[in-house]
Scaffold this motif. Structure first.
Motif, PDB file in Angstrom:
ATOM      1  N   GLN A  24       0.994  -1.088   0.066  1.00  0.00           N
ATOM      2  CA  GLN A  24      -0.024  -0.201  -0.012  1.00  0.00           C
ATOM      3  C   GLN A  24       0.667   1.306   0.073  1.00  0.00           C
ATOM      4  O   GLN A  24       0.531   2.269  -0.584  1.00  0.00           O
ATOM      5  CB  GLN A  24      -0.956  -0.096   1.244  1.00  0.00           C
ATOM      6  CG  GLN A  24      -1.827   1.101   1.288  1.00  0.00           C
ATOM      7  CD  GLN A  24      -2.693   1.182   2.502  1.00  0.00           C
ATOM      8  OE1 GLN A  24      -3.007  -0.028   2.943  1.00  0.00           O
ATOM      9  NE2 GLN A  24      -3.075   1.985   3.302  1.00  0.00           N
ATOM     10  N   LEU A  25       1.866   1.230   0.821  1.00  0.00           N
ATOM     11  CA  LEU A  25       2.896   2.380   0.812  1.00  0.00           C
ATOM     12  C   LEU A  25       3.546   2.602  -0.476  1.00  0.00           C
ATOM     13  O   LEU A  25       3.667   3.824  -1.034  1.00  0.00           O
ATOM     14  CB  LEU A  25       3.862   2.136   2.040  1.00  0.00           C
ATOM     15  CG  LEU A  25       4.893   3.245   2.180  1.00  0.00           C
ATOM     16  CD1 LEU A  25       4.075   4.445   2.435  1.00  0.00           C
ATOM     17  CD2 LEU A  25       5.908   2.917   3.493  1.00  0.00           C
ATOM     18  N   ILE A  26       3.975   1.458  -1.025  1.00  0.00           N
ATOM     19  CA  ILE A  26       4.588   1.490  -2.452  1.00  0.00           C
ATOM     20  C   ILE A  26       3.627   2.127  -3.404  1.00  0.00           C
ATOM     21  O   ILE A  26       4.207   3.208  -4.467  1.00  0.00           O
ATOM     22  CB  ILE A  26       5.246   0.151  -3.039  1.00  0.00           C
ATOM     23  CG1 ILE A  26       6.448  -0.254  -2.054  1.00  0.00           C
ATOM     24  CG2 ILE A  26       5.472  -0.046  -4.375  1.00  0.00           C
ATOM     25  CD1 ILE A  26       6.978  -1.671  -2.152  1.00  0.00           C
ATOM     26  N   ASN A  27       2.407   1.809  -3.655  1.00  0.00           N
ATOM     27  CA  ASN A  27       1.414   2.327  -4.527  1.00  0.00           C
ATOM     28  C   ASN A  27       1.045   3.620  -4.208  1.00  0.00           C
ATOM     29  O   ASN A  27       1.285   4.497  -5.301  1.00  0.00           O
ATOM     30  CB  ASN A  27       0.131   1.559  -4.201  1.00  0.00           C
ATOM     31  CG  ASN A  27       0.115  -0.056  -4.529  1.00  0.00           C
ATOM     32  OD1 ASN A  27       1.040  -0.404  -5.460  1.00  0.00           O
ATOM     33  ND2 ASN A  27      -0.575  -0.756  -4.170  1.00  0.00           N
ATOM     34  N   GLU A  28       1.145   4.180  -2.921  1.00  0.00           N
ATOM     35  CA  GLU A  28       0.928   5.531  -2.695  1.00  0.00           C
ATOM     36  C   GLU A  28       2.047   6.517  -3.043  1.00  0.00           C
ATOM     37  O   GLU A  28       2.117   7.673  -3.589  1.00  0.00           O
ATOM     38  CB  GLU A  28       0.666   5.891  -1.307  1.00  0.00           C
ATOM     39  CG  GLU A  28      -0.578   5.268  -0.643  1.00  0.00           C
ATOM     40  CD  GLU A  28      -1.756   6.156  -1.312  1.00  0.00           C
ATOM     41  OE1 GLU A  28      -1.555   7.110  -1.532  1.00  0.00           O
ATOM     42  OE2 GLU A  28      -2.783   5.245  -1.088  1.00  0.00           O
ATOM     43  N   VAL A  29       3.344   5.767  -2.857  1.00  0.00           N
ATOM     44  CA  VAL A  29       4.370   6.734  -3.488  1.00  0.00           C
ATOM     45  C   VAL A  29       4.511   6.533  -4.750  1.00  0.00           C
ATOM     46  O   VAL A  29       4.928   7.557  -5.622  1.00  0.00           O
ATOM     47  CB  VAL A  29       5.824   5.836  -2.942  1.00  0.00           C
ATOM     48  CG1 VAL A  29       7.159   6.342  -3.420  1.00  0.00           C
ATOM     49  CG2 VAL A  29       6.000   5.951  -1.427  1.00  0.00           C
ATOM     50  N   GLN A  30       4.215   5.581  -5.485  1.00  0.00           N
ATOM     51  CA  GLN A  30       4.295   5.508  -6.987  1.00  0.00           C
ATOM     52  C   GLN A  30       3.183   6.546  -7.548  1.00  0.00           C
ATOM     53  O   GLN A  30       3.446   7.083  -8.779  1.00  0.00           O
ATOM     54  CB  GLN A  30       3.419   3.880  -7.611  1.00  0.00           C
ATOM     55  CG  GLN A  30       3.331   4.104  -9.158  1.00  0.00           C
ATOM     56  CD  GLN A  30       4.606   3.953  -9.715  1.00  0.00           C
ATOM     57  OE1 GLN A  30       5.546   2.938  -9.624  1.00  0.00           O
ATOM     58  NE2 GLN A  30       4.947   4.928 -10.587  1.00  0.00           N
ATOM     59  N   ARG A  31       2.230   6.736  -7.003  1.00  0.00           N
ATOM     60  CA  ARG A  31       1.168   7.821  -7.447  1.00  0.00           C
ATOM     61  C   ARG A  31       1.673   9.428  -7.195  1.00  0.00           C
ATOM     62  O   ARG A  31       1.014  10.321  -7.551  1.00  0.00           O
ATOM     63  CB  ARG A  31      -0.042   7.592  -6.709  1.00  0.00           C
ATOM     64  CG  ARG A  31      -0.766   6.543  -7.219  1.00  0.00           C
ATOM     65  CD  ARG A  31      -2.470   6.497  -7.031  1.00  0.00           C
ATOM     66  NE  ARG A  31      -2.379   6.109  -5.605  1.00  0.00           N
ATOM     67  CZ  ARG A  31      -2.793   4.960  -5.149  1.00  0.00           C
ATOM     68  NH1 ARG A  31      -2.897   3.649  -6.007  1.00  0.00           N
ATOM     69  NH2 ARG A  31      -2.817   4.480  -3.750  1.00  0.00           N
ATOM     70  N   LEU A  32       2.899   9.520  -6.432  1.00  0.00           N
ATOM     71  CA  LEU A  32       3.148  10.907  -6.220  1.00  0.00           C
ATOM     72  C   LEU A  32       3.623  11.459  -7.525  1.00  0.00           C
ATOM     73  O   LEU A  32       4.170  11.139  -8.365  1.00  0.00           O
ATOM     74  CB  LEU A  32       4.684  10.852  -5.318  1.00  0.00           C
ATOM     75  CG  LEU A  32       4.517  10.810  -3.829  1.00  0.00           C
ATOM     76  CD1 LEU A  32       5.842  10.500  -3.361  1.00  0.00           C
ATOM     77  CD2 LEU A  32       3.768  11.864  -3.325  1.00  0.00           C
ATOM     78  N   PRO A  33       3.134  12.777  -7.674  1.00  0.00           N
ATOM     79  CA  PRO A  33       3.789  13.597  -8.711  1.00  0.00           C
ATOM     80  C   PRO A  33       5.450  13.546  -8.955  1.00  0.00           C
ATOM     81  O   PRO A  33       6.012  13.657  -8.134  1.00  0.00           O
ATOM     82  CB  PRO A  33       3.373  14.849  -8.579  1.00  0.00           C
ATOM     83  CG  PRO A  33       2.043  14.792  -7.622  1.00  0.00           C
ATOM     84  CD  PRO A  33       2.585  13.829  -6.864  1.00  0.00           C
ATOM     85  N   LEU A  34       5.624  13.381 -10.473  1.00  0.00           N
ATOM     86  CA  LEU A  34       7.107  13.343 -10.697  1.00  0.00           C
ATOM     87  C   LEU A  34       7.867  14.476  -9.768  1.00  0.00           C
ATOM     88  O   LEU A  34       8.977  14.229  -9.475  1.00  0.00           O
ATOM     89  CB  LEU A  34       7.467  13.147 -12.097  1.00  0.00           C
ATOM     90  CG  LEU A  34       9.002  13.013 -12.654  1.00  0.00           C
ATOM     91  CD1 LEU A  34       9.261  11.667 -11.765  1.00  0.00           C
ATOM     92  CD2 LEU A  34       8.937  13.049 -14.243  1.00  0.00           C
TER      93      LEU A  34
END
Length: 223
Positions: A24-34
């Motif tokens: 879940q944490l990885i998915n949230e980090v993945q969604r961060l704007p570049l």
């Protein structure tokens, strides 16, 4: 006896299922704007060089609530903390997880942070932490591309399907900070995990999860 067994089975059947939080944490980090990911890379690099970055250089990210996960903290016009670590040169309160590059040092919030920040920076580093059961010091060397250490085990937080640990809230981040640790023996790791609702993984799985986090931190955002 039969009645007691049926009662126990019924109770177990109604217990909520547990699941790891790391994905879940990885998915949230993945969604961060570049831009937010690029800021993290810059801050990690500056911290590793012993530089305490100026707030002025990062105001757009700091003031944008959509980047809350980055969690940049400031004090007296400089940045002291970002996602996963705090700058030792800024007088931050020490944690049990330390990354040292020679030119700079940071305190990581959890042992996983120490792994993925070291790999993200990509320079030789020494990680030090503690086995919280035996209080033995653990040293892990990163040569710039690979981690060198003896056999270790790690605790990672679990959540339950009916818990409030859904969505990346401050409480979820806190779960990783206090429950993601390293141990010199499997017995120590299992003991800690049993008391803190964690899973236990070995060094190979830690490295796999670290690779996934670094990929999430460096890839374009996904919706």
């Amino acid at each position: 006896m039969t009645a007691n067994l049926l009662s126990q089975e019924t109770t177990l059947a109604h217990q909520p299922a547990s699941y790891p939080l790391y994905g879940q944490l990885i998915n949230e980090v993945q969604r961060l704007p570049l831009p937010a990911k690029q800021v993290l890379q810059s801050l990690y690099t500056q911290f590793s060089q012993g530089i305490t970055p100026s707030v002025v250089d990062y105001l757009p990210i700091i003031e944008d609530a959509t980047h809350a996960l980055v969690n940049i903290a400031t004090h007296s016009g400089v940045i002291t903390t970002c996602f996963g670590c705090q700058c030792a040169s800024a007088g931050s309160k020490p944690t049990e997880h330390v990354i040292e590059w020679g030119s700079g040092k940071v305190y990581a919030w959890c042992i996983w942070d120490a792994f993925f920040i070291s790999q993200q920076v990509g320079r030789a580093a020494q990680i030090s932490t503690l086995d919280s059961i035996s209080q033995d010091r653990i040293d892990i060397f990163f040569d710039g591309s690979a981690f060198i250490t003896s056999a270790l085990w790690f605790s990672f937080p679990l959540a339950t399907s009916d818990s409030n640990e859904v969505g990346l809230t401050e409480s979820v981040r806190a779960c990783f900070c206090c429950r993601t640790k390293a141990f010199t023996s499997l017995e120590h790791a299992k003991w800690f995990a049993s008391l803190n609702h964690c899973e236990v993984i070995d060094i190979e799985e830690m490295l796999a999860r670290t690779q996934k986090m670094v990929a999430a931190l460096t890839s374009p955002a996904m919706s």
